[in-house]
Motif scaffolding. Structure first.
Motif, mmCIF file in Angstrom:
data_model
loop_
_atom_site.group_PDB
_atom_site.id
_atom_site.type_symbol
_atom_site.label_atom_id
_atom_site.label_comp_id
_atom_site.label_asym_id
_atom_site.label_seq_id
_atom_site.Cartn_x
_atom_site.Cartn_y
_atom_site.Cartn_z
ATOM 1 N N ILE A 79 -68.329 45.200 25.091
ATOM 2 C CA ILE A 79 -67.941 45.634 23.751
ATOM 3 C C ILE A 79 -69.073 46.466 23.154
ATOM 4 O O ILE A 79 -70.227 46.028 23.136
ATOM 5 N N GLN A 80 -68.725 47.648 22.671
ATOM 6 C CA GLN A 80 -69.701 48.529 22.036
ATOM 7 C C GLN A 80 -69.166 48.969 20.676
ATOM 8 O O GLN A 80 -68.005 49.367 20.552
ATOM 9 N N PHE A 81 -70.063 48.902 19.678
ATOM 10 C CA PHE A 81 -69.723 49.326 18.321
ATOM 11 C C PHE A 81 -70.765 50.334 17.861
ATOM 12 O O PHE A 81 -71.970 50.120 18.049
ATOM 13 N N ARG A 82 -70.313 51.433 17.281
ATOM 14 C CA ARG A 82 -71.222 52.476 16.820
ATOM 15 C C ARG A 82 -70.802 52.940 15.432
ATOM 16 O O ARG A 82 -69.615 53.025 15.124
ATOM 17 N N MET A 83 -71.807 53.250 14.627
ATOM 18 C CA MET A 83 -71.568 53.850 13.321
ATOM 19 C C MET A 83 -72.779 54.686 12.934
ATOM 20 O O MET A 83 -73.916 54.390 13.322
ATOM 21 N N SER A 84 -72.553 55.757 12.212
ATOM 22 C CA SER A 84 -73.641 56.639 11.808
ATOM 23 C C SER A 84 -73.190 57.440 10.597
ATOM 24 O O SER A 84 -71.998 57.543 10.301
ATOM 25 N N GLY A 85 -74.200 58.041 9.908
ATOM 26 C CA GLY A 85 -73.889 58.862 8.760
ATOM 27 C C GLY A 85 -75.037 58.887 7.776
ATOM 28 O O GLY A 85 -76.122 58.321 8.014
ATOM 29 N N PRO A 86 -74.860 59.531 6.617
ATOM 30 C CA PRO A 86 -75.912 59.553 5.595
ATOM 31 C C PRO A 86 -76.059 58.180 4.942
ATOM 32 O O PRO A 86 -75.068 57.484 4.702
ATOM 33 N N LEU A 87 -77.307 57.815 4.676
ATOM 34 C CA LEU A 87 -77.563 56.506 4.071
ATOM 35 C C LEU A 87 -77.091 56.463 2.620
ATOM 36 O O LEU A 87 -76.612 55.428 2.141
ATOM 37 N N PHE A 88 -77.199 57.586 1.921
ATOM 38 C CA PHE A 88 -76.765 57.676 0.525
ATOM 39 C C PHE A 88 -75.715 58.782 0.415
ATOM 40 O O PHE A 88 -75.853 59.846 1.006
ATOM 41 N N GLU A 89 -74.692 58.484 -0.374
ATOM 42 C CA GLU A 89 -73.645 59.460 -0.578
ATOM 43 C C GLU A 89 -74.152 60.621 -1.429
ATOM 44 O O GLU A 89 -74.961 60.440 -2.339
ATOM 45 N N SER A 90 -73.651 61.814 -1.145
ATOM 46 C CA SER A 90 -74.072 62.998 -1.884
ATOM 47 C C SER A 90 -73.364 63.055 -3.231
ATOM 48 O O SER A 90 -72.173 62.740 -3.338
ATOM 49 N N ASP A 91 -74.124 63.411 -4.288
ATOM 50 C CA ASP A 91 -73.536 63.577 -5.618
ATOM 51 C C ASP A 91 -73.764 64.996 -6.126
ATOM 52 O O ASP A 91 -73.936 65.231 -7.320
ATOM 53 N N MET A 92 -73.807 65.982 -5.209
ATOM 54 C CA MET A 92 -74.040 67.375 -5.577
ATOM 55 C C MET A 92 -72.857 67.898 -6.380
ATOM 56 O O MET A 92 -71.694 67.669 -6.040
ATOM 57 N N SER A 93 -73.149 68.606 -7.464
ATOM 58 C CA SER A 93 -72.104 69.170 -8.312
ATOM 59 C C SER A 93 -71.887 70.645 -8.049
ATOM 60 O O SER A 93 -70.934 71.229 -8.537
ATOM 61 N N GLY A 94 -72.761 71.286 -7.313
ATOM 62 C CA GLY A 94 -72.631 72.704 -6.998
ATOM 63 C C GLY A 94 -73.097 72.991 -5.598
ATOM 64 O O GLY A 94 -73.938 72.280 -5.041
ATOM 65 N N GLU A 95 -72.578 74.069 -4.997
ATOM 66 C CA GLU A 95 -72.921 74.375 -3.626
ATOM 67 C C GLU A 95 -74.339 74.885 -3.465
ATOM 68 O O GLU A 95 -74.931 74.743 -2.412
ATOM 69 N N ASN A 96 -74.929 75.494 -4.484
ATOM 70 C CA ASN A 96 -76.246 76.107 -4.380
ATOM 71 C C ASN A 96 -77.358 75.175 -4.813
ATOM 72 O O ASN A 96 -78.507 75.587 -4.919
ATOM 73 N N ILE A 97 -77.023 73.940 -5.105
ATOM 74 C CA ILE A 97 -78.037 72.982 -5.545
ATOM 75 C C ILE A 97 -78.670 72.336 -4.323
ATOM 76 O O ILE A 97 -77.977 71.829 -3.442
ATOM 77 N N GLU A 98 -80.009 72.381 -4.250
ATOM 78 C CA GLU A 98 -80.729 71.736 -3.152
ATOM 79 C C GLU A 98 -80.627 70.227 -3.315
ATOM 80 O O GLU A 98 -80.989 69.668 -4.350
ATOM 81 N N PRO A 99 -80.105 69.502 -2.318
ATOM 82 C CA PRO A 99 -79.958 68.046 -2.462
ATOM 83 C C PRO A 99 -81.313 67.364 -2.451
ATOM 84 O O PRO A 99 -82.274 67.847 -1.838
ATOM 85 N N PRO A 100 -81.447 66.226 -3.146
ATOM 86 C CA PRO A 100 -82.703 65.469 -3.131
ATOM 87 C C PRO A 100 -82.970 64.933 -1.727
ATOM 88 O O PRO A 100 -82.077 64.837 -0.885
#
Length: 826
Positions: A388-409
């Motif tokens: 049995i193998q289980f895998r999961m991955s992704g960003p640790l914190f969800e993005s809250d960007m309001s605009g496309e040109n904003i540099e994410p923290p």
């Protein structure tokens, strides 16, 4: 089946309406009105009957209407020609004599000596009938058409044929073969029943079946399977494929059949009873189960060989799937002793696997697998039940960007990945010293959690810091970890009732990696050569791991890569990539200055040389700080092929007195491989004149599959141990004449200095037949085989063979005839 072609008789079924005209009930047209046309047209109904003859007679006393000399009747799309057509109005019969020929646009032409049909009784007969279409000819001495109607059924047409034969030989003067039967019953578009059936080669009968039932409909049909029979010195008498085929719908089918094999010792131990179940639903389900039970001590299924394959999309989006395939056998030497073909005998792996996969959301998935590996040669059995193998991955914190040109923290660039691997493994093998089977069981679990951050530094370096946490668990433990003699002894240590839960070990490390790319260009623009690009890809990383006390009782699971030791680690990892690419123009006069010119159409890049090197230095190690230097060198020999050499160097010379001293890098291992196929083809003058007076040219082709692998390992101060595999596969085909084809294939082992296999195949077109002769003077199953079969019906064949393999010392010579035209579906 051979009698499938009797579909040509179905034209008679459509001709019923043609025969049902009533001449006596209609007024006759005046023939003097159109003497030039010579046709009489009747318009008394919605259907039109046209008839023509040189002489037309009507007898009032006998109520007969005669069309004499070049008579013709035409009704809808059917036409009947003959010397004389006689219609008896009283008896409702039509008789055609003098080379009658029946034509219908959707059916083949039917010619005979005489035709008769009773319109009232719906009974007719054709004497000496012949039909020919698409190289398929049918002859019948007497053919009777009968209409059957019962209380609970509709009208059904039947054709009773006496002393008929069928052949696909297109030679009208002398048929090379024919199937003959004294009695045949044809149900148009349904089936043909014939008894007995005799296969004639020219004028010589060579095979006979007492009864044959053949479907005439296309596609899959339930019914009896047609046996294949024969005999040879190795198998004795055999009759295969004796059984029944069932097709209940378009998605399922099944068959049960027996292969009766007498065997060289007449014990019938190779006889078997087979059952196969298949299923297929497009985009959803596909698979089969095949079970063969061998005759043993008067019973079947004591010895069995089961094969299966299953592929299923449980959900339309394939987020849940179930797939697997494999085989099971009842005993280790079953296939070797009971197999009757080379493929079965040489298959000494009875492996089986089933895998369930499920995708959960966008970033999670689970895989559940069961697997068995059974080596029939050694008796070693390995099972994973389950894995049995289980895998999961992704960003640790969800993005809250309001605009496309904003540099994410920066915290939104932190990613994680988690994997969990559980495995229950068992190994069963025969202990020759103890004289019994031994088994070992392993259960373990591995967890791996990683956090990493991806970013850039000064817009030049790509940096990746990460944290790795690994947890291992095993259900086994060493009994005496401090005792070097008994250290390898272990026991199963998972028993919650005794507060035993196996052994654990947790370890972790952190790392930081920085990578970039440096480019250098040289653009001389000499003719087609325009420049060279040099790419350097340096990578520097640092890994830190604290020292942790080892778990001496921890017994690693053999399939999970576990370890219960973590030494202190302060390691710098170094890696360098080197790529040299050249660019050249496809044409010297290409316009490179035009902005509208696509550069990919006028130029091309070629990877000339590539290399990769890696090593590391551990500051925390007591000695041997440097790890071996591994390198890969690739050279573009020609387009789409790179020749690679792998090397390993070590700065520690283990065969010197002071092996811990750092010296110049010394080669310890190196290997390379070369694999390529060379093809040649062309035409040659066959010495045969063509129609226009020139000589005819025939095609030929040849090829060599060359394989060479070499590896060398240092085993002494100045001594290397070399291993290599060097062989070539040769093949060639030629058509020396219009009807002959020759094919040769062989494998040459450079290690043994000889050819290990030879196969020579000769085939010839024998008009409606084809001859194949195969000779294997060396290999797994040396010997020869000879087959003559009908080109349009390849299952009808004469065969003979003389083979000797590594499992049997007996030679065999066989003859067999088989009749099989069932369509088992897709």
């Amino acid at each position: 089946m051979p009698f499938l072609i009797i579909l040509i008789l179905c034209g008679l079924a459509y001709s019923q309406e043609f025969f049902r005209f009533e001449l006596g009930e209609r007024e006759q047209a005046d023939t003097t009105q159109n003497e030039n046309a010579g046709w009489l047209v009747e318009d008394g109904s919605s259907d039109t009957l046209e008839y023509h003859a040189v002489d037309l007679e009507y007898s009032v006393l006998s109520k007969t209407f005669n069309l004499n000399s070049k008579a013709q009747l035409k009704y809808k799309t059917a036409t009947l020609n003959g010397d004389t057509i006689i219609y008896n109005q009283k008896n409702k019969t039509i008789e055609v004599v003098g080379n009658p020929i029946f034509r219908e646009t959707s059916q083949p032409t039917l010619a005979s000596h005489r035709m008769k049909y009773n319109l009232s009784k719906k009974v007719g007969e054709i004497i000496y009938g012949t039909s020919y279409m698409d190289n398929q000819q049918f002859n019948g001495t007497l053919i009777k058409a009968v209409t059957i109607q019962s209380e609970d059924t509709l009208k059904e047409q039947r054709f009773l044929i006496e002393r008929g034969d069928f052949s696909t030989c297109s030679n009208p003067e002398h048929q090379h073969y024919a199937f003959y039967s004294r009695r045949m019953v044809v149900k148009p578009k349904e089936s043909v029943t014939a008894r007995p059936v005799v296969l004639n080669m020219g004028e010589v009968p060579v095979a006979i079946l007492p009864l044959m039932v053949s479907p005439m409909k296309g596609g899959r049909r339930s019914g009896l399977l047609v046996p294949k029979f024969g005999g040879d010195q190795s198998q004795g008498f055999f009759m295969n494929n004796v059984g029944y085929y069932l097709a209940p719908n378009d998605y399922l089918d099944a068959q049960v059949y027996a292969n009766v094999v007498e065997g060289s010792s007449a014990d019938f131990t190779k006889s078997n009873l087979n059952g196969e179940f298949r299923y297929n639903e497009r985009y959803t389900l596909d698979g089969f189960v095949n079970a063969a039970g061998y005759f043993n001590n008067g019973t079947f299924w004591r010895d069995y060989d089961i094969r299966f394959k299953h592929s299923q999309n449980i959900t339309p989006d394939r987020s849940k799937t179930l797939n697997g395939e494999g085989s099971f056998v009842s005993r280790q030497n079953l296939r070797q002793q009971n197999g009757i073909d080379e493929t079965t005998i040489l298959d000494q792996q009875a492996n089986a696997e089933m895998t369930y996969y499920q995708k959960i959301g966008d970033n999670k998935n689970v895989t559940i697998k069961t697997r068995q590996e059974y080596n029939l040669s050694t008796g070693l059995v390995r099972r994973q039940l389950p894995d049995i193998q289980f895998r999961m991955s992704g960003p640790l914190f969800e993005s809250d960007m309001s605009g496309e040109n904003i540099e994410p923290p920066f915290w939104e660039k932190i990613n994680y990945s988690y994997s969990n691997h559980f495995n229950n493994h068992s190994v069963k093998a025969y202990d020759s010293l103890k004289g019994k089977d031994t088994a070992a069981y392993y259960t373990g679990l591995s967890d791996n959690l990683t956090f990493n951050y991806t970013g850039t530094l000064f817009n030049v370096f790509n940096i990746t810091p990460s944290l790795n946490i690994m947890n291992n668990w095993t259900a086994r433990e060493y009994i005496s970890p401090d005792d070097s003699i008994n250290n390898k002894r272990s026991r199963f240590a998972f028993d919650p009732s005794k507060s035993e839960y196996g052994q654990y070990y947790l370890k972790y490390n952190t790392s930081l990696q920085a990578a970039t790319k440096l480019y250098g260009f040289w653009l001389p623009e000499w003719g087609k050569f325009t420049g060279v690009r040099h790419t350097l890809s340096p990578t520097v990383g640092f890994t830190y791991a604290p020292e942790r006390d080892p778990n001496e009782k921890f017994f690693p699971h053999p399939l999970l890569g576990q370890s219960a030791v973590q030494n202190k680690q302060q390691t710098v990892n170094l890696r360098l990539g080197n790529d040299f690419d050249i660019k050249y123009l496809l044409a010297a006069s290409a316009d490179t200055a035009s902005e509208k010119t696509d550069q990919d159409d006028i130029s091309k890049n070629l990877r000339l040389l590539t290399s990769n090197h890696s090593t590391s230095y551990n500051f925390a190690a007591d000695s041997f700080h440097w790890s071996p230097i591994t390198s890969t060198f690739g050279l573009q020999v020609w387009e789409n092929y790179i020749f690679s050499v792998n090397t390993t160097h070590n700065v520690y010379h283990y065969y010197e007195d002071d092996s811990k001293k750092v010296r110049y890098p010394q080669l310890t291992d190196w290997n390379y491989g070369l694999s390529y196929r060379f093809d040649w083809s062309g035409d040659f003058n066959a010495g045969l004149p063509s129609r226009n007076g020139n000589y005819e040219y025939k095609s030929w082709n040849a090829g060599i599959d060359y394989n060479f692998t070499f590896s060398s390992t240092r085993v002494g101060k100045n001594t290397f141990k070399d291993t290599y595999r060097h062989y070539a596969m040769l093949s060639a085909s030629i058509n020396p004449s219009r009807k002959w084809n020759l094919h040769y294939s062989s494998q040459y082992s450079f290690e043994e200095g000889q050819f290990t296999t030879h196969t020579m195949q000769f085939s010839r077109d024998l008009h409606c037949w084809r001859m194949d002769f195969t000779w294997r003077p060396a290999g797994a199953a040396p010997g020869w085989s000879f087959n003559i079969y009908i080109t349009d019906l390849p299952d009808v064949r004469l065969s003979a063979s003389n083979t000797k393999d590594s499992y049997s010392s007996s030679y065999n010579s066989s003859y067999s005839s088989s009749y099989d035209n069932y369509d088992y579906g897709d």
